[in-house]
Design a protein around this motif. Structure first.
Motif, PDB file in Angstrom:
ATOM      1  N   GLN A 142       0.820  -1.216   0.000  1.00 43.84           N
ATOM      2  CA  GLN A 142       0.000   0.000   0.000  1.00 43.84           C
ATOM      3  C   GLN A 142       0.849   1.259   0.000  1.00 43.84           C
ATOM      4  O   GLN A 142       0.320   2.360  -0.037  1.00 43.84           O
ATOM      5  CB  GLN A 142      -0.928  -0.013   1.228  1.00 43.84           C
ATOM      6  CG  GLN A 142      -2.006  -1.089   1.167  1.00 43.84           C
ATOM      7  CD  GLN A 142      -2.847  -1.166   2.422  1.00 43.84           C
ATOM      8  OE1 GLN A 142      -2.331  -1.021   3.528  1.00 43.84           O
ATOM      9  NE2 GLN A 142      -4.153  -1.407   2.269  1.00 43.84           N
ATOM     10  N   SER A 159      -6.053   1.345  -0.279  1.00 45.91           N
ATOM     11  CA  SER A 159      -6.138   1.376   1.176  1.00 45.91           C
ATOM     12  C   SER A 159      -7.335   0.542   1.633  1.00 45.91           C
ATOM     13  O   SER A 159      -8.211   0.197   0.834  1.00 45.91           O
ATOM     14  CB  SER A 159      -6.289   2.818   1.659  1.00 45.91           C
ATOM     15  OG  SER A 159      -7.442   3.411   1.082  1.00 45.91           O
ATOM     16  N   GLN A 244       0.916  -0.685   7.092  1.00 44.54           N
ATOM     17  CA  GLN A 244       0.426  -0.897   5.733  1.00 44.54           C
ATOM     18  C   GLN A 244       0.511  -2.375   5.395  1.00 44.54           C
ATOM     19  O   GLN A 244       1.416  -3.072   5.854  1.00 44.54           O
ATOM     20  CB  GLN A 244       1.254  -0.089   4.724  1.00 44.54           C
ATOM     21  CG  GLN A 244       1.114   1.426   4.901  1.00 44.54           C
ATOM     22  CD  GLN A 244       2.162   2.181   4.102  1.00 44.54           C
ATOM     23  OE1 GLN A 244       3.321   1.798   4.097  1.00 44.54           O
ATOM     24  NE2 GLN A 244       1.755   3.261   3.451  1.00 44.54           N
TER      25      GLN A 244
END
Length: 612
Positions: A142, A159, A244
């Motif tokens: 991400q 996301s 992430q």
């Protein structure tokens, strides 16, 4: 090996040494996996089998090319492309086959496509992934600031905790324009479980993979058209869940149950083996060194994947040993090679990549690999009786790789290679040979140590004539490189430079490099020169995790040879460790030794000498 034997840490190898023999083993010029194992198979120097490097060069373009196999275009639109093994010569298992002696050959390098033989073969180093590369994984993240490293693909994720992505398969060249065949996957983030739940669209259909863990093999089907599809297998590794999401998908391997190109002989053998022992990697270099080099995997993840590969290989060995009754049996464990390449820096305090904190945990990993392999010999020794000869060998040794020498930059500095428009070498020249002014260039480097002269009638824009002019260039390179010194470390870089005619003979010798650079331990050709490029300076620190190597003077990296049979007196003298002048057995001696033991006449073309 010798120090571990002295400490009593390799009991099974010690047992073979007591009842038989042990020695160092002379390797090939260069000391490279495909070169040495091809000499093992054919009993000839590289001039007899035509494999001189992982990387070759096309004299029509000067550009690097794959040295082990190549794909030929189909004769018509209805025919599939053909893959051709670059290794020539006659491997001894074909000689055995002609004599009616069966063989089982598992994962020997330079056996793709597999040889026809009386028995079974599973190809080794040289088998590409589904995209045709040697190991191309995909990193999913991400973080939009990530850039792709060498031999990898990067896919950016949206996301959120419910993600859609695609596993990238083979390049569909029949599509216009060419496009990647893909399989869609859905990824759900389970933060409380520190895991990803992945709907694969393949088999199995859904998997849960914990953080810092590898998945089982997943079989994907990539559609090329309404009527055509290709299957491949890959593993997922979950790098992190927060802050992430990041995960990694291994190179997509040929599916052993339905490979795009045959990876076994007979072709159905790979499927049968997978049905018996479970799905396994078919990629020639199965250990994911690129993932570690690019920082997508840490050492723990890399070692965990290596363990999976080693376990697959052990299952193959045990399954085939249970059935083995007569003839020749071969299996290669090449995981120790990959581990030594990637973790050597932890045992070398002078290596620029040495990390004291990690060294406390990883400095003995290589010894651990050797001890693990010693244990693998236990079921083998159980099969050995008075009618069995057991051979344990390595094709070369290892050493540290601290500093990289850029051969093309040296040639430029010495006015033997000229760049267009007065350019200066730098590592932005990814395809540096396209920047060369061939009308004023005498020599260039491609591959892991080879130098080629720019000959008229051979190279596309050659200027050199064979004779006095070419000898002047050879002499200049040989004498100049022997004097090359690393002023920063006050050490010599190159032991010597061999001429082709000094080290190669046979029907394919002319295909080898004109000169071969034999480096001092600690040095190796730069990554850039190996693929026909340039580095920023002549000598640079090697900061890659690939920190151990064997592309040095072959006399400095001998292999090892254990034999359960005592050699005959003349050979026994040569197998004493420390024998004067290094007169050890040579890897080309193994083919005639095996044929002799099995009572099959040794072909005259073989150069080695039987050790029994």
């Amino acid at each position: 090996m010798e120090s571990m034997l002295e400490r009593g840490e390799l009991p099974n190898l010690a047992r073979i040494k007591r009842s038989g023999s042990y020695s160092r083993l002379r390797t090939t010029y260069p000391a490279q996996t495909p070169v040495a194992w091809s000499s093992f198979a054919t009993g000839t120097n590289p001039g007899g089998h035509g494999i001189f490097d992982f990387i070759s060069r096309d004299p029509a373009t000067y550009l690097p090319d794959a040295g082990l196999s190549h794909f030929e275009r189909p004769k018509n639109i209805f025919s599939p492309p053909q893959v051709v093994n670059q290794r020539k010569g006659i491997p001894f298992w074909q000689t055995l086959s002609q004599a009616g002696v069966p063989s089982v050959v598992l994962r020997c390098p330079c056996t793709f496509p597999p040889d026809e033989l009386n028995g079974r073969m599973l190809a080794g180093v040289g088998v590409p992934d589904l995209r045709g590369s040697q190991n191309k994984g995909t990193f999913y993240t991400q973080d939009t600031g990530v850039r792709a490293g060498e031999s990898e693909q990067v896919v950016f994720l949206e996301s959120g905790d419910d993600l859609k992505a695609q596993v990238i398969g083979l390049r569909n060249t029949k599509h216009s324009p060419a496009a990647d065949a893909t399989c869609p996957v859905r990824v759900q983030v389970k933060k409380e479980a520190h895991a990803l739940v992945i709907e694969t669209g393949g088999t199995p259909g859904k998997i849960e993979v914990k953080e810092k863990a590898w998945s089982e093999w997943v079989r994907f089907k990539f559609k090329l058209s309404i009527l055509q599809s290709v299957t491949g297998i890959a593993r997922f590794y979950v790098r992190q869940i927060e802050p992430q999401v990041e995960f990694y998908v291994s190179a997509v391997n040929f599916d052993p149950g339905a490979p795009l190109f045959a990876v076994s002989s007979p072709p159905a053998y790979a499927k049968h083996l997978a049905e018996q022992i479970g799905v396994f990697s078919t990629l020639g270099m199965a250990e994911d060194h690129n993932g570690l080099n690019n920082g997508r995997l840490d050492e723990a993840a890399f070692l965990a994947q290596c363990k999976l590969v080693l376990e697959e290989r052990e299952r193959m060995m045990r399954f085939e040993l249970d059935q083995f009754k007569e003839g020749f049996f071969f299996l290669l464990y090449d995981t120790p090679d990959r581990v030594q390449h990637m973790v050597w820096r932890f045992r070398d305090r002078e290596h620029p990549g040495f990390e004291p904190d990690l060294a406390r945990e990883y400095s003995t990993l290589i010894e651990q690999q050797y001890a693990r392999c010693d244990k693998l010999l236990a079921p083998v020794l159980d099969k050995v009786d008075e009618n069995t000869m057991l051979v344990v060998l390595s094709d070369h040794g290892f050493n540290t790789f601290r500093r990289a020498f850029d051969t093309n930059t040296w040639l430029w500095q010495n006015q033997l290679l000229v760049l267009k428009n007065g350019k200066t070498p730098n590592d932005e020249m990814r395809e540096g040979l396209t920047e060369v002014d061939w009308s004023r260039t005498y020599a260039y480097a491609t591959g892991l140590g080879g130098i080629y002269l720019n000959f008229k009638g051979r190279e596309r824009e050659g200027i050199l004539e064979e004779g006095a002019e070419a000898d002047r260039v050879r002499n200049s390179i040989q004498s100049g490189m022997r004097q090359a010194s690393d002023s920063t470390k006050n050490r010599p870089v190159i032991k010597n430079v061999s001429r082709r005619e000094e080290i190669y003979s046979g029907p394919y010798a002319a295909n080898g490099p004109d000169l071969l650079v034999n480096f001092c331990p600690g040095y190796r050709i730069s990554w850039q020169s190996a693929v026909g490029g340039f580095a920023n300076s002549l000598i640079e620190d090697n900061m890659r995790r690939w920190s151990g190597d064997h592309i040095v003077d072959p006399e400095a990296v001998p292999g090892i040879l254990f034999m359960s049979q005592d050699p005959h007196p003349a050979a026994k003298d040569a197998t004493r460790v420390g024998h004067p002048n290094g007169h050890f057995p040579n890897i080309i001696d193994l083919a005639p030794t095996i044929l002799n033991y099995l009572g099959v006449p040794v072909p005259q073309v073989m150069e080695g000498t039987s050790l029994i």
